[in-house]
Design a protein around this motif. Structure first.
Motif, PDB file in Angstrom:
ATOM      1  N   VAL A   1     -13.236   9.311  -3.385  1.00  0.00           N
ATOM      2  CA  VAL A   1     -13.779   8.541  -4.508  1.00  0.00           C
ATOM      3  C   VAL A   1     -14.706   9.428  -5.345  1.00  0.00           C
ATOM      4  O   VAL A   1     -14.688   9.388  -6.575  1.00  0.00           O
ATOM      5  CB  VAL A   1     -14.533   7.301  -3.986  1.00  0.00           C
TER       6      VAL A   1
ATOM      7  N   LEU B   1     -11.772  -2.010  -7.751  1.00  0.00           N
ATOM      8  CA  LEU B   1     -11.038  -1.624  -6.559  1.00  0.00           C
ATOM      9  C   LEU B   1     -11.696  -2.229  -5.324  1.00  0.00           C
ATOM     10  O   LEU B   1     -12.854  -2.673  -5.379  1.00  0.00           O
ATOM     11  CB  LEU B   1     -11.031  -0.096  -6.424  1.00  0.00           C
ATOM     12  N   PRO B   2     -10.997  -2.240  -4.195  1.00  0.00           N
ATOM     13  CA  PRO B   2     -11.640  -2.671  -2.951  1.00  0.00           C
ATOM     14  C   PRO B   2     -12.828  -1.772  -2.608  1.00  0.00           C
ATOM     15  O   PRO B   2     -13.016  -0.705  -3.203  1.00  0.00           O
ATOM     16  CB  PRO B   2     -10.515  -2.515  -1.911  1.00  0.00           C
TER      17      PRO B   2
ATOM     18  N   ARG C   1     -13.470   6.250   6.610  1.00  0.00           N
ATOM     19  CA  ARG C   1     -14.326   5.841   5.497  1.00  0.00           C
ATOM     20  C   ARG C   1     -15.012   7.051   4.867  1.00  0.00           C
ATOM     21  O   ARG C   1     -15.148   7.120   3.638  1.00  0.00           O
ATOM     22  CB  ARG C   1     -15.378   4.845   5.989  1.00  0.00           C
TER      23      ARG C   1
ATOM     24  N   ILE D   1      -6.595   0.497   3.612  1.00  0.00           N
ATOM     25  CA  ILE D   1      -5.342   0.492   2.844  1.00  0.00           C
ATOM     26  C   ILE D   1      -4.649   1.846   2.921  1.00  0.00           C
ATOM     27  O   ILE D   1      -3.426   1.934   3.080  1.00  0.00           O
ATOM     28  CB  ILE D   1      -5.613   0.125   1.370  1.00  0.00           C
ATOM     29  N   LEU D   2      -5.437   2.926   2.817  1.00  0.00           N
ATOM     30  CA  LEU D   2      -4.890   4.270   2.757  1.00  0.00           C
ATOM     31  C   LEU D   2      -4.719   4.921   4.119  1.00  0.00           C
ATOM     32  O   LEU D   2      -4.156   6.015   4.221  1.00  0.00           O
ATOM     33  CB  LEU D   2      -5.791   5.152   1.873  1.00  0.00           C
TER      34      LEU D   2
ATOM     35  N   LEU E   1      -4.866   7.524  -3.454  1.00  0.00           N
ATOM     36  CA  LEU E   1      -5.618   6.506  -4.179  1.00  0.00           C
ATOM     37  C   LEU E   1      -5.107   6.375  -5.618  1.00  0.00           C
ATOM     38  O   LEU E   1      -4.974   5.259  -6.144  1.00  0.00           O
ATOM     39  CB  LEU E   1      -7.103   6.854  -4.167  1.00  0.00           C
TER      40      LEU E   1
ATOM     41  N   ALA F   1       0.840  -1.190   0.000  1.00  0.00           N
ATOM     42  CA  ALA F   1       0.000   0.000   0.000  1.00  0.00           C
ATOM     43  C   ALA F   1       0.874   1.237   0.000  1.00  0.00           C
ATOM     44  O   ALA F   1       1.989   1.231   0.498  1.00  0.00           O
ATOM     45  CB  ALA F   1      -0.892  -0.006   1.240  1.00  0.00           C
TER      46      ALA F   1
ATOM     47  N   LEU G   1     -10.572   0.391   1.003  1.00  0.00           N
ATOM     48  CA  LEU G   1      -9.665   1.461   0.598  1.00  0.00           C
ATOM     49  C   LEU G   1      -9.265   2.315   1.792  1.00  0.00           C
ATOM     50  O   LEU G   1      -8.110   2.729   1.918  1.00  0.00           O
ATOM     51  CB  LEU G   1     -10.321   2.338  -0.476  1.00  0.00           C
TER      52      LEU G   1
ATOM     53  N   GLU H   1     -15.121   0.832  -0.239  1.00  0.00           N
ATOM     54  CA  GLU H   1     -14.735   2.061   0.454  1.00  0.00           C
ATOM     55  C   GLU H   1     -14.031   1.744   1.769  1.00  0.00           C
ATOM     56  O   GLU H   1     -13.008   2.345   2.103  1.00  0.00           O
ATOM     57  CB  GLU H   1     -15.966   2.925   0.742  1.00  0.00           C
TER      58      GLU H   1
ATOM     59  N   THR I   1     -12.563   8.872   2.688  1.00  0.00           N
ATOM     60  CA  THR I   1     -12.311   8.037   1.516  1.00  0.00           C
ATOM     61  C   THR I   1     -13.463   8.142   0.527  1.00  0.00           C
ATOM     62  O   THR I   1     -13.251   8.213  -0.697  1.00  0.00           O
ATOM     63  CB  THR I   1     -12.103   6.569   1.926  1.00  0.00           C
TER      64      THR I   1
ATOM     65  N   TYR J   1      -1.976   4.455  -5.467  1.00  0.00           N
ATOM     66  CA  TYR J   1      -2.276   3.036  -5.220  1.00  0.00           C
ATOM     67  C   TYR J   1      -2.644   2.339  -6.529  1.00  0.00           C
ATOM     68  O   TYR J   1      -2.165   1.238  -6.821  1.00  0.00           O
ATOM     69  CB  TYR J   1      -3.426   2.926  -4.224  1.00  0.00           C
TER      70      TYR J   1
END
Length: 284
Positions: A68, A47-48, A61, A56-57, A32, A3, A53, A50, A64, A35
């Motif tokens: 997105v 992608l994974p 949420r 990962i990041l 992102l 990541a 992600l 929300e 994120t 990534y």
């Protein structure tokens, strides 16, 4: 690959080196995109979620989700209800699969883009000066004048519309559909940098950019092909200096905070409620 490294203050928002507030979703949007590049994801790849992600990041949420949203708004992601989050399909033209990993906040990527834009738009201006019809010349002049009116009124949205119309009019006057398409495609990519780097703020003087538009329009009207090309090169060089300054400010700011381990405090309250502002074009 693993990541991406979490940016200082990711998910919270903080100030860059110029003192401009950068909300959390903007920082996470950069992560992102990195990534996606590191994982070598292509158009149509899923992608994974929300939540995935966010983990990962290293962000919340809610932040994120806003990241997105802004990436979907600029055409980098596709969110399909009930299906998930995907890398957006190619928009066609020059924006094909080879450019799906363009990083709007990377100095290297932006400089390559501007170099390409210089080559394409200088030749477009040169041909416009040789081939433009009287109606096309009038359209180019009108767009340049509209950009000046908007600049003097500090109307960034009006300037963005006139700026886009001006460059498209020059492209149309080149009488080459491939050149015109290339100009439109490269400016679509540049607009992604506008959103993530300038966040609705003008990166430089709109009036200077408008003056350059008018000078190019007059060179085209006079049929001075070499001068039109030279003026377009100078115009894009102004844009390049603005991007370089903004990216260096951002990198310097992140490096200085990484050394101290203490992220700067935001200049206003922040949190999951930060909403992205509507994108505006840079003074280009």
């Amino acid at each position: 690959m693993g990541a991406p490294r979490q940016a200082p203050g990711a998910g919270e928002g903080n100030d860059d080196a110029s003192g401009r507030y950068r909300p959390g979703y903007e920082l996470v949007a950069e992560q992102l995109l990195n990534y996606i590049a590191e994982q070598n994801l292509r158009s149509g790849d899923r992608l994974p979620t929300e939540q995935g992600l966010a983990e990962i990041l290293g962000a919340t949420r809610n932040v994120t989700r806003e990241a997105v949203k802004v990436l979907a708004a600029i055409g980098r992601l596709s969110v399909r209800r009930g299906a998930g989050i995907f890398v957006a399909d190619s928009a066609g033209g020059m924006v094909d699969d080879h450019l799906s990993h363009f990083r709007p906040t990377s100095m290297e990527d932006v400089l390559m883009l501007l170099d390409y834009r210089t080559v394409i738009e200088s030749e477009t201006a040169r041909r416009a000066a040789s081939l433009a019809t009287p109606i096309e010349v009038r359209t180019i002049r009108e767009c340049a004048e509209k950009s000046m009116v908007a600049a003097r009124a500090a109307d960034s949205y009006g300037f963005a519309e006139a700026d886009t119309a001006f460059h498209d009019a020059v492209g149309a006057a080149s009488h080459n559909v491939f050149l015109r398409s290339s100009v439109a495609g490269v400016r679509r990519l540049a607009s992604q940098s506008d959103v993530l780097l300038f966040h609705g703020d003008a990166p430089g003087s709109l009036e200077v950019a408008a003056e350059q538009h008018i000078a190019i329009a007059e060179a085209v009207a006079a049929g001075e092909a070499d001068l039109a090309a030279e003026l377009m090169v100078a115009h894009i060089a102004t844009t390049q200096s603005q991007f370089e300054r903004k990216i260096r400010d951002r990198l310097f700011n992140l490096d200085s905070r990484g050394a101290s381990g203490t992220p700067a405090q935001p200049s206003r309250s922040t949190g999951a409620t930060d909403e992205p502002r509507s994108p505006k074009s840079s003074a280009s």
